[in-house]
Design a protein around this motif. Structure first.
Motif, PDB file in Angstrom:
ATOM      1  N   LYS A   1      50.060  -3.570 -47.009  1.00 38.45           N
ATOM      2  CA  LYS A   1      48.728  -4.130 -47.205  1.00 38.45           C
ATOM      3  C   LYS A   1      47.722  -3.102 -47.714  1.00 38.45           C
TER       4      LYS A   1
ATOM      5  N   PHE B   1      47.567  -2.232 -51.554  1.00 40.08           N
ATOM      6  CA  PHE B   1      47.162  -3.167 -52.588  1.00 40.08           C
ATOM      7  C   PHE B   1      45.875  -2.709 -53.249  1.00 40.08           C
ATOM      8  N   SER B   2      44.982  -2.235 -52.433  1.00 37.65           N
ATOM      9  CA  SER B   2      43.683  -1.854 -52.984  1.00 37.65           C
ATOM     10  C   SER B   2      43.809  -0.643 -53.895  1.00 37.65           C
TER      11      SER B   2
ATOM     12  N   SER C   1      44.703  -0.576 -58.198  1.00 39.22           N
ATOM     13  CA  SER C   1      43.749  -1.080 -59.171  1.00 39.22           C
ATOM     14  C   SER C   1      44.286  -0.827 -60.581  1.00 39.22           C
TER      15      SER C   1
ATOM     16  N   VAL D   1      51.326 -10.857 -49.423  1.00 38.29           N
ATOM     17  CA  VAL D   1      50.891 -10.710 -50.813  1.00 38.29           C
ATOM     18  C   VAL D   1      49.502 -10.077 -50.930  1.00 38.29           C
ATOM     19  N   GLY D   2      48.932  -9.661 -49.807  1.00 36.01           N
ATOM     20  CA  GLY D   2      47.627  -8.999 -49.858  1.00 36.01           C
ATOM     21  C   GLY D   2      46.514  -9.881 -49.325  1.00 36.01           C
ATOM     22  N   THR D   3      45.408  -9.259 -48.963  1.00 35.03           N
ATOM     23  CA  THR D   3      44.214  -9.894 -48.376  1.00 35.03           C
ATOM     24  C   THR D   3      44.558 -10.864 -47.244  1.00 35.03           C
ATOM     25  N   GLY D   4      45.606 -10.554 -46.509  1.00 34.43           N
ATOM     26  CA  GLY D   4      45.913 -11.360 -45.321  1.00 34.43           C
ATOM     27  C   GLY D   4      46.716 -12.606 -45.609  1.00 34.43           C
ATOM     28  N   TYR D   5      47.097 -12.822 -46.858  1.00 35.69           N
ATOM     29  CA  TYR D   5      47.897 -13.996 -47.190  1.00 35.69           C
ATOM     30  C   TYR D   5      49.389 -13.653 -47.196  1.00 35.69           C
ATOM     31  N   TYR D   6      50.161 -14.563 -46.630  1.00 36.58           N
ATOM     32  CA  TYR D   6      51.608 -14.391 -46.587  1.00 36.58           C
ATOM     33  C   TYR D   6      52.234 -15.620 -47.220  1.00 36.58           C
TER      34      TYR D   6
ATOM     35  N   LYS E   1      56.413  -5.886 -58.547  1.00 39.83           N
ATOM     36  CA  LYS E   1      55.458  -4.943 -57.950  1.00 39.83           C
ATOM     37  C   LYS E   1      55.842  -3.497 -58.256  1.00 39.83           C
TER      38      LYS E   1
END
Lengths: 122, 169
Positions: free
Chosen positions: B3, B6-7, B10, B104-109, B124
């Motif tokens: 997680k 991801f940031s 960029s 997949v990022g921002t808390g989404y699975y 990825k």
């Protein structure tokens, strides 16, 4: 006269330092928004690649809560919109701070040369 | 977990930033040159840090991709140890060998089948590798500029020393 200018100089200098701090803060905020946007963009792409019946979960605290795919897509789109708005705001803030900084910098230089002139004549 | 990376991923553009323009190095004085060099050093450090982070992210994606390979229809019903924390495990049984859930990022699975998961990690890894290559290219460019600055500084110092010698004699 010299003392007066020195006092002014100090004041301007303080102003300058504060502006600089604010500027750095704004820049790091902007960078954070940038990385948030990139992450959200990646998620948006990933969600768009999913099949219609794919299960999507959202991490809330320590648990995964099942979400509606369409709703998740809308949420991410909304968040991207918000981040975009925030970024524009942040850009405006940064350029305003840049202008202010420049003005104060000019003032500082003027005061400095004033002081130097006084010293030479003294 | 991935997680946090991801940031960092960029999208890096190799296009010159607006406001960047060509400068004739020979027109700068020593002080300006050293300031410029300092700036470049800082940027190069940022590149190094980014590369490091991307490398870690890349490793995680590669590892996950390899992990997915191990889930086959034959593993159905087999027992595994599930890590509850970094140092505590409970026994479990694999029931579903067709799907995995991916962060997949921002808390989404998202649930994906094995093929989809393999594809995800492949994509990825490729993305991260591309970003790393971009940074490396940019780093090489900056290093070149840095070298040019160093050379110019050396020349200026020598010229200064010679001028001093000339006035002394």
């Amino acid at each position: 006269m010299t003392e007066e200018i020195q006092k002014k100089l100090q004041k301007e200098f303080e102003l300058f330092n504060n502006l600089k701090k604010e500027y750095l803060k704004a820049v790091s905020q902007r960078q954070q928004l940038d990385s948030q946007m990139n992450e959200n963009k990646a998620v948006k792409e990933e969600l768009s690649l999913l099949k219609k019946d794919a299960e999507v979960y959202k991490l809330i605290g320590p648990v995964l809560v099942k979400q509606d795919l369409e709703e998740a897509r809308q949420n991410v789109a909304k968040r991207l919109e918000y981040i975009n708005k925030e970024m524009k705001r942040s850009d405006g803030h940064i350029s305003a701070l840049e202008n202010k900084q420049e003005a104060v910098h000019e003032n500082l230089n003027k005061l400095k040369s004033n002081l130097d002139n006084l010293k030479i004549t003294a | 977990m991935e997680k946090d990376y991801f940031s960092e991923m960029s999208t890096i553009s190799s296009a010159p930033a607006p406001g960047m323009h060509q400068i004739d190095l020979s027109k700068l004085n020593l002080q300006q040159l050293s300031k410029l060099k300092q700036q470049l050093d800082q940027e190069l450090n940022v590149f190094q840090d980014s590369l490091q982070t991307l490398k870690i992210a890349q490793g995680k994606f590669v590892e996950s991709g390899e992990s997915v390979e191990k889930i086959t229809p034959e593993t159905k019903g087999k027992t595994i140890l599930v890590p509850l924390t970094g140092s505590m495990y409970v026994p479990g049984t694999i029931i579903d060998t067709d799907n995995v859930i991916i962060d997949v990022g921002t808390g989404y699975y998202a649930q994906k089948d094995i093929e989809g998961a393999k594809d995800y990690f492949k994509r990825k890894v490729q993305f991260v590798t591309e970003q790393m290559e971009k940074i490396q290219m940019m780093g090489i460019e900056k290093s070149k500029v840095r070298e040019a600055i160093m050379m110019m500084m050396e020349m200026k110092v020598q010229a200064q020393a010679q001028a001093q010698k000339a006035t002394a004699s």
